[in-house]
Motif scaffolding. Structure first.
Motif, PDB file in Angstrom:
ATOM      1  N   HIS A  70     -10.410 -18.881  11.374  1.00  0.00           N
ATOM      2  CA  HIS A  70     -11.333 -19.988  11.130  1.00  0.00           C
ATOM      3  C   HIS A  70     -12.432 -20.055  12.193  1.00  0.00           C
ATOM      4  CE1 HIS A  70      -9.150 -21.555   7.715  1.00  0.00           C
ATOM      5  NE2 HIS A  70      -8.024 -21.379   8.385  1.00  0.00           N
ATOM      6  N   GLU A  71     -12.143 -19.573  13.405  1.00  0.00           N
ATOM      7  CA  GLU A  71     -13.172 -19.533  14.442  1.00  0.00           C
ATOM      8  C   GLU A  71     -14.101 -18.331  14.282  1.00  0.00           C
ATOM      9  OE1 GLU A  71      -9.978 -19.852  14.993  1.00  0.00           O
ATOM     10  OE2 GLU A  71      -9.608 -21.651  16.214  1.00  0.00           O
ATOM     11  N   PHE A  72     -13.556 -17.185  13.839  1.00  0.00           N
ATOM     12  CA  PHE A  72     -14.317 -15.935  13.832  1.00  0.00           C
ATOM     13  C   PHE A  72     -14.784 -15.504  12.440  1.00  0.00           C
ATOM     14  CE2 PHE A  72     -11.943 -14.325  17.860  1.00  0.00           C
ATOM     15  CZ  PHE A  72     -12.686 -15.214  18.626  1.00  0.00           C
ATOM     16  N   ALA A 125     -16.916  -6.368  20.191  1.00  0.00           N
ATOM     17  CA  ALA A 125     -17.165  -6.750  21.584  1.00  0.00           C
ATOM     18  C   ALA A 125     -17.414  -8.246  21.707  1.00  0.00           C
ATOM     19  CB  ALA A 125     -18.367  -5.968  22.128  1.00  0.00           C
ATOM     20  N   ASP A 126     -18.158  -8.801  20.770  1.00  0.00           N
ATOM     21  CA  ASP A 126     -18.438 -10.237  20.772  1.00  0.00           C
ATOM     22  C   ASP A 126     -17.160 -11.034  20.544  1.00  0.00           C
ATOM     23  OD1 ASP A 126     -19.944 -12.574  20.850  1.00  0.00           O
ATOM     24  OD2 ASP A 126     -20.488 -12.475  18.724  1.00  0.00           O
ATOM     25  N   LEU A 127     -16.319 -10.579  19.623  1.00  0.00           N
ATOM     26  CA  LEU A 127     -15.071 -11.277  19.326  1.00  0.00           C
ATOM     27  C   LEU A 127     -14.112 -11.244  20.505  1.00  0.00           C
ATOM     28  CD1 LEU A 127     -14.433 -10.025  15.671  1.00  0.00           C
ATOM     29  CD2 LEU A 127     -15.373 -12.232  16.390  1.00  0.00           C
ATOM     30  N   ILE A 128     -14.033 -10.103  21.171  1.00  0.00           N
ATOM     31  CA  ILE A 128     -13.153 -10.009  22.345  1.00  0.00           C
ATOM     32  C   ILE A 128     -13.616 -10.979  23.428  1.00  0.00           C
ATOM     33  CG2 ILE A 128     -12.446  -8.511  24.258  1.00  0.00           C
ATOM     34  CD1 ILE A 128     -12.441  -6.188  22.261  1.00  0.00           C
ATOM     35  N   THR A 129     -14.920 -11.020  23.638  1.00  0.00           N
ATOM     36  CA  THR A 129     -15.464 -11.923  24.655  1.00  0.00           C
ATOM     37  C   THR A 129     -15.152 -13.376  24.321  1.00  0.00           C
ATOM     38  OG1 THR A 129     -17.264 -10.356  25.076  1.00  0.00           O
ATOM     39  CG2 THR A 129     -17.553 -12.612  25.873  1.00  0.00           C
ATOM     40  N   LYS A 130     -15.370 -13.759  23.081  1.00  0.00           N
ATOM     41  CA  LYS A 130     -15.106 -15.134  22.669  1.00  0.00           C
ATOM     42  C   LYS A 130     -13.612 -15.466  22.678  1.00  0.00           C
ATOM     43  CE  LYS A 130     -19.199 -16.249  19.888  1.00  0.00           C
ATOM     44  NZ  LYS A 130     -20.087 -15.307  20.586  1.00  0.00           N
TER      45      LYS A 130
END
Length: 476
Positions: free
Chosen positions: A396-398, A456-461
């Protein structure tokens, strides 16, 4: 609630040329097996052998002679040949598309009369021994039918064939007996792991083909439960709880998508094999169906239904999908330009369909490097799979971030195809092949880059979503 059995099997779609917005003939399928089972994507060049050839299966003892000339074709083989080739889907140089197979199940009374053949042809070999040797969809049905009748098959399956004029669905119902039906030009069919073809018209060989002895076989063993007619599904198929919870709901959802005006029970045994869609369908509609998971209903696993409803039925797109393909045959004179092999590596709902023209000479290195079952960062399968795994952790976040990337890529791929179609019509031969390879490779590389960036963006978030990160109440 009855829990669905732990099977992982495919879902298919076929669309006739007058049922599409642009006159394309379209076939597509999700190849489902295991949550981690990598695929590659290759181009086999045309080959002429001096000596006679023999195919020998690495899965069982099936063996047969092959013609000395084999046409060029695309294919999606497994990461290993230990269990067989499983080339699964492709388009050959003559503009013929094939997808094999849709796993189906025959009933016990039929199998008692004609058991499956242990060393007969199976899914892993069907593309390899058929697609390089046919020049039309109809030829594909005849070739595979002869092979099944002669050598037998070790499983019951549905196989999809298409060219610019026709789409055919072929079903094996027992060890040797089979039928095939041409999809009417104005119709579509969705299939989900059960015998699908219904009434066979033996007076209409233009639209039906069959094992020449099937009527006698059914009569001799008293296999027909219907008072009149020859309903292949009812004679050879099943009607059990696996159909009720695992198979029929997927067919219901596909027909709900394309015929929303028709009210049908979710697991009705009367769902027809063929329908005429309310509106003309596009290649995007085929992709949307193969990417679906009961969106807009209580049965969506990531929706807002009750916990019981969200796990009640098996969706079309699920975590065990290895790859999903849509094979589109458009109305261009050059088969190299007319055919597009749309390929989504991994889970279709979380991946994106990359357009590869049938005329390509090769595929990018990332689509050929999977050689083990575990994660490989340079593998196209794992690039798309990794992004999906990250989204799974916080759907739900990603989910919105994933959807944004998919929408952007779909638009860019569409624009690239429009431009390539325009340029390609003025090219031919080696020049056309080189151009289509360049365009297809560029789209594939774009998809990989965007998904790597997304990961990369998902890992960071995700670093901020750890259960070990919380706001402490200093009053405690």
């Amino acid at each position: 609630m009855v829990q669905s059995e732990p099977f992982s099997a495919c879902t298919s779609i076929l669309i006739g040329k007058n049922a599409t917005v642009d006159g394309s003939v379209i076939i597509g399928r999700n190849e489902d097996s295991r949550p981690a089972w990598p695929k590659n994507f290759v181009v086999h060049p045309a080959v002429t052998h001096d000596d006679s050839q023999v195919f020998t299966s690495q899965d069982n003892a099936f063996s047969m002679p092959l013609p000395t000339q084999a046409a060029k074709y695309t294919a999606t083989p497994e990461w290993t040949t230990k269990y067989g080739l499983f080339e699964e889907d492709g388009i050959n140089e003559y503009g013929v598309a094939m997808s094999a197979t849709e796993s189906t199940y025959a009933n016990a009374r039929v199998l008692a009369a004609d058991p499956l053949v242990k060393d007969g042809i199976g899914e892993e070999a069907m593309i390899t021994v058929t697609l390089p040797y046919i020049k039309s969809a109809r030829e594909g049905v005849k070739r595979l039918g002869t092979i099944v009748a002669t050598y037998g098959t070790d499983e019951s399956n549905g196989i999809l064939f298409a060219d610019q004029n026709e789409a055919w669905y072929f079903e094996t119902g027992s060890g040797h007996y089979w039928v095939a039906q041409r999809i009417p030009d104005d119709s579509y069919a969705v299939i989900a792991n059960q015998m699908a073809i219904q009434e066979i018209d033996f007076a209409d060989p233009d639209n039906f083909m069959w094992h020449p002895g099937i009527q006698k076989f059914v009569s001799n063993y008293a296999l027909n439960p219907v008072r009149q007619g020859f309903n292949f599904r009812k004679i050879f198929g099943t009607a059990n709880q696996m159909d009720t919870y695992y198979n029929l709901p997927r067919v219901w959802y596909g027909q709900k998508m394309f015929n929303p005006e028709i009210s049908q029970a979710v697991n009705s045994y009367d769902l027809p094999f063929l329908r005429q869609a309310t509106n003309l369908l596009s290649v995007d509609d085929a992709k949307t169906f193969l990417s679906s998971h009961y969106q807009g209903t209580a049965y969506d696993p990531i929706g807002s239904g009750s916990p019981e409803d969200r796990k009640r039925f098996r969706p079309v797109s699920l975590a065990t999908t290895q790859e999903s393909h849509v094979l589109q045959l458009r109305q261009f004179a050059q088969p190299e330009l007319a055919g597009i092999h749309w390929l989504a590596m991994g889970v279709a709902a979380q991946s994106v369909y990359v357009p590869f023209y049938a005329g390509i000479l090769s595929t990018p290195a990332a689509y050929q490097t999977s050689d083990k079952v575990s994660y490989q960062p340079d593998s196209a399968y794992w690039v798309y799979k990794q992004a999906g795994v990250m989204v799974d952790s916080h759907y739900h976040e990603f989910g919105g971030l994933l959807s944004d990337v998919q929408k952007d890529l779909n638009q860019q791929f569409g624009q690239a195809v429009i431009e390539a179609d325009h340029v390609g019509q003025d090219l031919d031969g080696v020049e056309l092949a080189a151009y289509l390879t360049k365009v297809s490779t560029a789209q594939a590389e774009l998809g990989l880059k965007r998904y790597r960036d997304l990961t990369a963006d998902l890992i960071t978030k995700a670093t901020g979503l750890s259960p070990l990160r919380y706001k402490q109440d200093l009053n405690l």
